[in-house]
Design a protein around this motif. Structure first.
Motif, PDB file in Angstrom:
ATOM      1  N   GLY A 109       0.817  -1.213   0.000  1.00  0.00           N
ATOM      2  CA  GLY A 109       0.000   0.000   0.000  1.00  0.00           C
ATOM      3  C   GLY A 109       0.846   1.257   0.000  1.00  0.00           C
ATOM      4  N   ARG A 110       1.908   1.265   0.794  1.00  0.00           N
ATOM      5  CA  ARG A 110       2.791   2.444   0.819  1.00  0.00           C
ATOM      6  C   ARG A 110       3.468   2.637  -0.533  1.00  0.00           C
ATOM      7  NH1 ARG A 110       2.187   6.501   3.356  1.00  0.00           N
ATOM      8  NH2 ARG A 110       4.354   6.951   3.672  1.00  0.00           N
ATOM      9  N   GLY A 111       3.892   1.534  -1.142  1.00  0.00           N
ATOM     10  CA  GLY A 111       4.499   1.633  -2.473  1.00  0.00           C
ATOM     11  C   GLY A 111       3.531   2.198  -3.494  1.00  0.00           C
ATOM     12  N   ASP A 112       2.300   1.735  -3.456  1.00  0.00           N
ATOM     13  CA  ASP A 112       1.289   2.260  -4.373  1.00  0.00           C
ATOM     14  C   ASP A 112       0.970   3.718  -4.057  1.00  0.00           C
ATOM     15  OD1 ASP A 112       1.254  -0.172  -5.613  1.00  0.00           O
ATOM     16  OD2 ASP A 112      -0.713  -0.787  -4.850  1.00  0.00           O
ATOM     17  N   ASN A 113       0.992   4.085  -2.785  1.00  0.00           N
ATOM     18  CA  ASN A 113       0.769   5.472  -2.399  1.00  0.00           C
ATOM     19  C   ASN A 113       1.873   6.351  -2.983  1.00  0.00           C
ATOM     20  OD1 ASN A 113       0.689   7.947  -1.029  1.00  0.00           O
ATOM     21  ND2 ASN A 113      -0.167   7.044   0.808  1.00  0.00           N
ATOM     22  N   TRP A 114       3.107   5.908  -2.860  1.00  0.00           N
ATOM     23  CA  TRP A 114       4.228   6.684  -3.393  1.00  0.00           C
ATOM     24  C   TRP A 114       4.190   6.755  -4.913  1.00  0.00           C
ATOM     25  CZ3 TRP A 114       7.764   3.490   0.211  1.00  0.00           C
ATOM     26  CH2 TRP A 114       7.709   4.008   1.505  1.00  0.00           C
ATOM     27  N   ASP A 115       3.618   5.728  -5.550  1.00  0.00           N
ATOM     28  CA  ASP A 115       3.510   5.724  -7.013  1.00  0.00           C
ATOM     29  C   ASP A 115       2.309   6.517  -7.509  1.00  0.00           C
ATOM     30  OD1 ASP A 115       5.771   4.148  -7.176  1.00  0.00           O
ATOM     31  OD2 ASP A 115       4.656   2.263  -7.386  1.00  0.00           O
ATOM     32  N   GLY A 116       1.522   7.047  -6.587  1.00  0.00           N
ATOM     33  CA  GLY A 116       0.388   7.883  -6.953  1.00  0.00           C
ATOM     34  C   GLY A 116      -0.884   7.101  -7.247  1.00  0.00           C
ATOM     35  N   LEU A 117      -0.961   5.866  -6.830  1.00  0.00           N
ATOM     36  CA  LEU A 117      -2.155   5.055  -7.089  1.00  0.00           C
ATOM     37  C   LEU A 117      -3.163   5.199  -5.952  1.00  0.00           C
ATOM     38  CD1 LEU A 117      -0.456   1.833  -8.469  1.00  0.00           C
ATOM     39  CD2 LEU A 117      -1.502   3.689  -9.743  1.00  0.00           C
ATOM     40  N   THR A 118      -3.574   6.415  -5.694  1.00  0.00           N
ATOM     41  CA  THR A 118      -4.560   6.674  -4.648  1.00  0.00           C
ATOM     42  C   THR A 118      -5.854   7.148  -5.300  1.00  0.00           C
ATOM     43  OG1 THR A 118      -3.761   8.930  -4.385  1.00  0.00           O
ATOM     44  CG2 THR A 118      -2.811   7.265  -2.941  1.00  0.00           C
TER      45      THR A 118
END
Length: 71
Positions: A47-56
C-alpha cells in the motif's frame, strides 16, 4: 447456505494495504500473532508503495481489484 470465510491472512493483508495506501503508520498494526502480523505488514508495504507511485483514489481502484482477485 453456509458462508465461507476468507483466509485470515488475506484479510490481514488487505487491511494492511488499506492502511498503507492511506499513508498510516505501520505502528497501527492490530495483530500480535507473527504470521498474521507479517501478512498485515506485507500489505502495508504494498500500500505504501502504491501510495508513493500515486495510485490513490480513483487512480488506484484497479490495483485494489487486482489484489482481491489474487487472494
Amino acid at each position: 447456505m453456509r458462508r465461507l470465510k476468507r483466509d485470515p491472512l488475506e484479510r490481514a493483508f488487505l487491511r494492511g494495504y488499506q492502511n498503507g495506501i492511506h499513508g498510516k503508520s505501520r505502528e497501527l498494526c492490530p495483530f500480535t500473532h507473527p504470521s498474521t502480523r507479517q501478512a498485515w505488514l506485507n500489505g502495508w508495504r504494498e500500500g505504501r508503495g502504491d501510495n508513493w507511485d500515486g495510485l490513490t483514489g480513483t487512480a488506484g481502484i484497479h490495483r485494489l481489484n487486482q489484489l482481491r482477485a489474487v487472494g
